[in-house]
Design an enzyme around this catalytic site. Structure first.
Site, PDB file in Angstrom:
ATOM      1  N   GLU A  40       0.820  -1.208   0.000  1.00 17.76           N
ATOM      2  CA  GLU A  40       0.000   0.000   0.000  1.00 17.76           C
ATOM      3  C   GLU A  40       0.859   1.264   0.000  1.00 17.76           C
ATOM      4  OE1 GLU A  40      -3.023   0.060  -0.629  1.00 17.76           O
ATOM      5  OE2 GLU A  40      -3.534  -2.050  -0.343  1.00 17.76           O
ATOM      6  N   TYR A 123      -6.613   5.459   4.505  1.00 23.58           N
ATOM      7  CA  TYR A 123      -6.671   4.447   3.449  1.00 23.58           C
ATOM      8  C   TYR A 123      -5.816   3.229   3.798  1.00 23.58           C
ATOM      9  CZ  TYR A 123      -5.878   2.083  -0.967  1.00 23.58           C
ATOM     10  OH  TYR A 123      -5.768   1.126  -1.939  1.00 23.58           O
ATOM     11  N   ASP A 141      -9.973   4.942  -2.220  1.00 23.17           N
ATOM     12  CA  ASP A 141      -8.984   5.567  -3.095  1.00 23.17           C
ATOM     13  C   ASP A 141      -9.707   6.208  -4.275  1.00 23.17           C
ATOM     14  OD1 ASP A 141      -9.773   3.433  -4.651  1.00 23.17           O
ATOM     15  OD2 ASP A 141      -7.750   2.615  -4.947  1.00 23.17           O
TER      16      ASP A 141
END
Length: 359
Positions: A40, A123, A141
């Site tokens: 990520e 996120y 996102d």
């Protein structure tokens, strides 16, 4: 706001995903929070195709959290070179060490605790919580924002703090508590492969029966953005001074772009300057021995960052006497340059113009 088709959204999305409509990537389906976190962070502001290569390199070099925490900063930055947004790399190393020091090398299983770690925002915290620990937190996102904005025809701007909270709340209402990881992956895959920014493939979309933007033929109008990016233009001048097979570099320590990376001696001006800089600027005049140097060429490069456009001019100079360098500058052999992490604009210059000197 009318959310009549919320249940249909989730049902149709999951049905589509179960029919093997998914992107295959090396980090998908894994439960290891370290590798999820690593993927990520790498994928922030990075295309999946490019991110995949870096992810595989990092996993090979640092297969565990402990390996990354024990790594030298220079090595980690060197491996990151070319990805940009170097604060991500700096925070990656900081958090790895903090997890080893204060958490026994174990990622927190709580969303709020994950969020407290440096470099982990909503996120990334949601991704780790849902993919590693099956907690019902929606990852939001650009793909997710686009899918939701089009499906519900939402005019709320996505690039404001209030808009981000609004869409996050909606995504969390849609996520099935028993299948959070599958839902998050499905909606991101849909946005990446079907509900694309330009020319979305609405005919193949599993949600088109209830998608308001599709039925109103306004797909291109969503999502709504309120602000425009202001681009700051900057003008960097680099002195690429060679004394035999050696050149001068320094580490950027200022709180600015590329902090922690290396560069050639640099002067910033309000606009691009010519070779008079070599004769007029005191810093460069101090480096170059009087009457013992020759300008061999000038090369220009540009690099677009998120909010900055860097114009760079490289002055390639050869000198027959050793330059008068001052700390933190260092004199290194050309064949050693690969050991240092440079901004992408310098890497490209070296590869295109100075390749023989790197052998």
């Amino acid at each position: 706001m009318d959310f009549t088709h919320q249940k249909e959204f989730t049902r149709l999305l999951l049905d589509w995903h179960r029919k093997e409509n998914r992107r295959e990537m090396p980090w998908k389906g894994i439960r290891d929070p370290y590798r999820i976190w690593l993927a990520e962070i790498i994928l922030q502001q990075t295309r999946v195709e490019q991110g995949r290569e870096y992810y595989e390199r990092f996993v090979e070099a640092y297969p565990t959290l402990a390996d990354l925490a024990a790594a030298r900063e220079e090595e980690v930055f060197r491996l990151w070179q070319g990805l940009g947004y170097y604060n991500r790399c700096r925070n990656l190393l900081h958090t790895a060490r903090e997890l080893m020091k204060s958490h026994g090398g174990v990622f927190p299983k709580n969303y709020e605790e994950l969020l407290s770690l440096k470099g982990i925002g909503p996120y990334t915290a949601a991704a780790i919580a849902s993919f590693a620990f099956d907690l019902p937190h929606a990852v939001v996102d650009g793909n997710v924002l686009r899918v939701l904005a089009r499906y519900f025809a939402l005019h709320t701007p996505i690039d404001t703090p209030a808009g981000k909270k609004y869409f996050t709340r909606l995504a969390n209402e849609l996520i099935p508590p028993e299948e959070p990881a599958i839902f998050n992956q499905a909606i991101m895959d849909l946005g990446a492969t079907i509900c694309k920014p330009q020319a979305p493939n609405c005919g193949q979309c599993p949600l088109n029966s209830f998608c308001k933007a599709f039925h109103q033929r306004k797909q291109e109008q969503f999502p709504v953005k309120l602000t425009r990016k202001t681009i700051r233009e900057r003008y960097f001048h680099y002195l690429v001074c060679w004394f035999g097979d050696k050149t001068i570099i320094r580490k950027r320590e200022e709180k600015d772009i590329w902090c922690g990376l290396y560069e050639f001696p640099m002067i910033e001006r309000e606009r691009l300057a010519g070779k008079e800089l070599l004769l007029e600027d005191p810093a460069w005049k101090n480096l170059l021995p009087d009457g013992c140097w020759e300008l061999k060429g000038i090369t220009e490069r540009k690099q677009q960052l998120t909010h900055q456009l860097i114009h760079a001019r490289f002055f390639y100079v050869e000198t027959t006497r050793e330059p008068r360098i001052l700390s933190p500058q260092i004199l290194v052999q050309g064949k050693q340059l690969h050991q240092y992490a440079f901004p992408g604009i310098i890497v490209r210059y070296l590869h295109c113009v100075q390749q023989p000197l790197l052998l």
